[in-house]
Design an enzyme around this catalytic site. Sequence first.
Site, mmCIF file in Angstrom:
data_model
loop_
_atom_site.group_PDB
_atom_site.id
_atom_site.type_symbol
_atom_site.label_atom_id
_atom_site.label_comp_id
_atom_site.label_asym_id
_atom_site.label_seq_id
_atom_site.Cartn_x
_atom_site.Cartn_y
_atom_site.Cartn_z
ATOM 1 N N CYS A 48 46.468 57.095 58.815
ATOM 2 C CA CYS A 48 45.417 57.153 59.822
ATOM 3 C C CYS A 48 44.126 56.618 59.196
ATOM 4 O O CYS A 48 43.047 57.139 59.446
ATOM 5 C CB CYS A 48 45.245 58.563 60.371
ATOM 6 S SG CYS A 48 44.784 59.770 59.134
ATOM 7 N N ARG B 219 50.901 74.535 54.144
ATOM 8 C CA ARG B 219 51.048 73.604 55.277
ATOM 9 C C ARG B 219 52.499 73.582 55.767
ATOM 10 O O ARG B 219 52.758 73.377 56.951
ATOM 11 C CB ARG B 219 50.576 72.195 54.886
ATOM 12 C CG ARG B 219 49.046 72.116 54.779
ATOM 13 C CD ARG B 219 48.571 70.745 54.344
ATOM 14 N NE ARG B 219 48.898 69.651 55.228
ATOM 15 C CZ ARG B 219 48.220 69.309 56.324
ATOM 16 N NH1 ARG B 219 47.165 70.006 56.680
ATOM 17 N NH2 ARG B 219 48.598 68.280 57.044
ATOM 18 N N ASP C 219 54.479 59.249 56.595
ATOM 19 C CA ASP C 219 53.133 59.298 57.167
ATOM 20 C C ASP C 219 52.247 59.774 56.015
ATOM 21 O O ASP C 219 52.048 60.966 55.824
ATOM 22 C CB ASP C 219 53.138 60.286 58.338
ATOM 23 C CG ASP C 219 51.827 60.309 59.095
ATOM 24 O OD1 ASP C 219 51.151 59.272 59.139
ATOM 25 O OD2 ASP C 219 51.494 61.372 59.650
ATOM 26 N N ALA D 34 53.737 67.940 57.534
ATOM 27 C CA ALA D 34 52.884 68.953 58.186
ATOM 28 C C ALA D 34 51.658 68.300 58.817
ATOM 29 O O ALA D 34 51.143 67.333 58.271
ATOM 30 C CB ALA D 34 52.430 69.993 57.162
HETATM 31 N N1 SAM Z 1 53.101 63.576 59.489
HETATM 32 C C1 SAM Z 1 52.175 64.665 59.778
HETATM 33 C C2 SAM Z 1 52.065 64.833 61.264
HETATM 34 O O1 SAM Z 1 52.346 63.882 62.008
HETATM 35 O O2 SAM Z 1 51.743 65.938 61.713
HETATM 36 C C3 SAM Z 1 50.837 64.417 59.108
HETATM 37 C C4 SAM Z 1 50.972 64.187 57.643
HETATM 38 S S1 SAM Z 1 49.460 63.994 56.783
HETATM 39 C C5 SAM Z 1 48.912 62.442 57.257
HETATM 40 C C6 SAM Z 1 50.006 63.732 55.155
HETATM 41 C C7 SAM Z 1 50.681 64.912 54.506
HETATM 42 O O3 SAM Z 1 51.022 64.535 53.159
HETATM 43 C C8 SAM Z 1 49.822 66.143 54.379
HETATM 44 O O4 SAM Z 1 50.428 67.221 55.033
HETATM 45 C C9 SAM Z 1 49.715 66.404 52.874
HETATM 46 O O5 SAM Z 1 49.761 67.772 52.541
HETATM 47 C C10 SAM Z 1 50.921 65.677 52.341
HETATM 48 N N2 SAM Z 1 50.781 65.268 50.923
HETATM 49 C C11 SAM Z 1 49.692 65.348 50.121
HETATM 50 N N3 SAM Z 1 49.968 64.910 48.879
HETATM 51 C C12 SAM Z 1 51.264 64.547 48.885
HETATM 52 C C13 SAM Z 1 52.134 64.038 47.898
HETATM 53 N N4 SAM Z 1 51.726 63.782 46.672
HETATM 54 N N5 SAM Z 1 53.398 63.808 48.254
HETATM 55 C C14 SAM Z 1 53.826 64.052 49.507
HETATM 56 N N6 SAM Z 1 53.046 64.527 50.489
HETATM 57 C C15 SAM Z 1 51.781 64.773 50.179
#
Ligand code: SAM
Length: 466
Positions: free
Chosen positions: A239, A146, A186, A119
């Site tokens: 990022c 999300r 990501d 997301a």
């Molecule tokens: N790939 C997305 C994009 O290009 O639009 C952005 C992703 S963002 C950098 C990282 C995502 O990892 C967030 O949406 C967050 O909710 C999720 N996240 C947070 N904790 C996590 C966990 N323990 N395992 C997997 N995903 C997680």
Amino acid sequence: MNEERLPAAYTAQIREMLGETADAFLHSYEARRTQGLRFNTLKSLTGPGRSAADQAITQFSLTPVPWCPDGFYHEEPARPGRHPYHAAGLYYIQEPSAMSAAELLQPLPGETVLDLAAAPGGKTTHIAALMQGQGLLVSNEIHPERAKILAENVERLGLANTLVTSASPGELSARFPEVFDRIMLDAPCSGEGMFRKDPAAVDEWSPKHVEMCASRQWDILQDAYLMLKPGGSMVYSTCTFNRRENEETIQRFTLEYPDMELIATKRLWPHLEKGEGHFVALLQKAASGEGGASDPRRGRSKRGRSSGPKTSAQLREAYQQFTSWAAAELPGLAAEGVPLLFGESLYLLPEAFQDRLHTGLLDGLRVPRAGLHIAQLKKNRIEPAHALAMALRPDQAARTYDMPADGPDIQNWLRGGSLPVPASLHGWTLVTVDGLPVGWGKASSGQLKNHLPKGLRIRVAHIDEV
Ligand code: SAM
């Protein structure tokens, strides 16, 4: 943003990492953030989408992003996120550095691909475009709220081969061992590359937070490893600029998993390239024999095949209703996929899922989108789903109603208003803007009733990257 607003521990760490070039990097925080969009090649390559994309390039004064053939920069005051072409899924608003990740992964049409932390959907929509709608994309987001935004973006861009799940990496790896040809990770990170775009990220930053992120990234990477096929490849991206979360995490990964080879890494720096900054690493898993103990098809039990909704009488009836509706209303549609019913929602699961896995794997999993949402069951009838409209070409529909992007009618439509139409128009109508679908309307007695989902009416033109 003023450099003085940065935490002292952060600037010290940057000075240590960058030496003489640290000043140039830190000054980049004073410049305006870079903004971009990426055309959705599922829509922008041919027909009305091609002309609309050409028009957008001129209207928003777009200039190319060097590392992404479909990516473009736009400057203020252009607001492409508020243009009807955004609602039509012609492009995705995406920070230009972030476009480097899917370009490095290079997913191919027909492959089985996972986007593990997806997301709001920047990388997912990019991956799906590179797959040209063929094969299977599982797009996962752990946080349900999300995941909803992700599902909206998946629908807006008209992705039919994409499943949206909302699970923890551990839940997924238990179900999908060694399944994926390619994985995008990501990772959630300390967001040092977000400081210019989102000053709140500065307040969240601390050395402790960086450590917490590194430890979480390590956990997620191990699950990603379990799901990657032998011979498959993975992109790890963040990022943030922090070595702890980037090079050191990857180094630990390749040391503890010697069958993972680091193929390439790239850093995009905001003082060297036009972008907010990103870290991307491409890794490949060594090839070995297939169909081992972890092959999910081995677990394909009778229960897995027969307990899913696929064989239920309710599903058969619902799908039959849909096919007879579609025979009249969508004469150009060649529906591909396995029908599935989740509650009152009818989906077409990508065939690749059924061929390579089995629907029993979805039991007990949170699946906001089990492929293409085609219809909603109502009392004794079905209604076509918004997602279906977004995945159609106008020539597939029996009736269309087109509006120009620069007229008042489309604005009214996107806010949920109905429109006066010729009395001869009657029934479900695919509503388009400059030939690009934006949803369904139902025409009767000279009125086109708006069937845009309520939640999209206020937000449809504002779902930008978060
Ligand atoms: N790939 C997305 C994009 O290009 O639009 C952005 C992703 S963002 C950098 C990282 C995502 O990892 C967030 O949406 C967050 O909710 C999720 N996240 C947070 N904790 C996590 C966990 N323990 N395992 C997997 N995903 C997680």
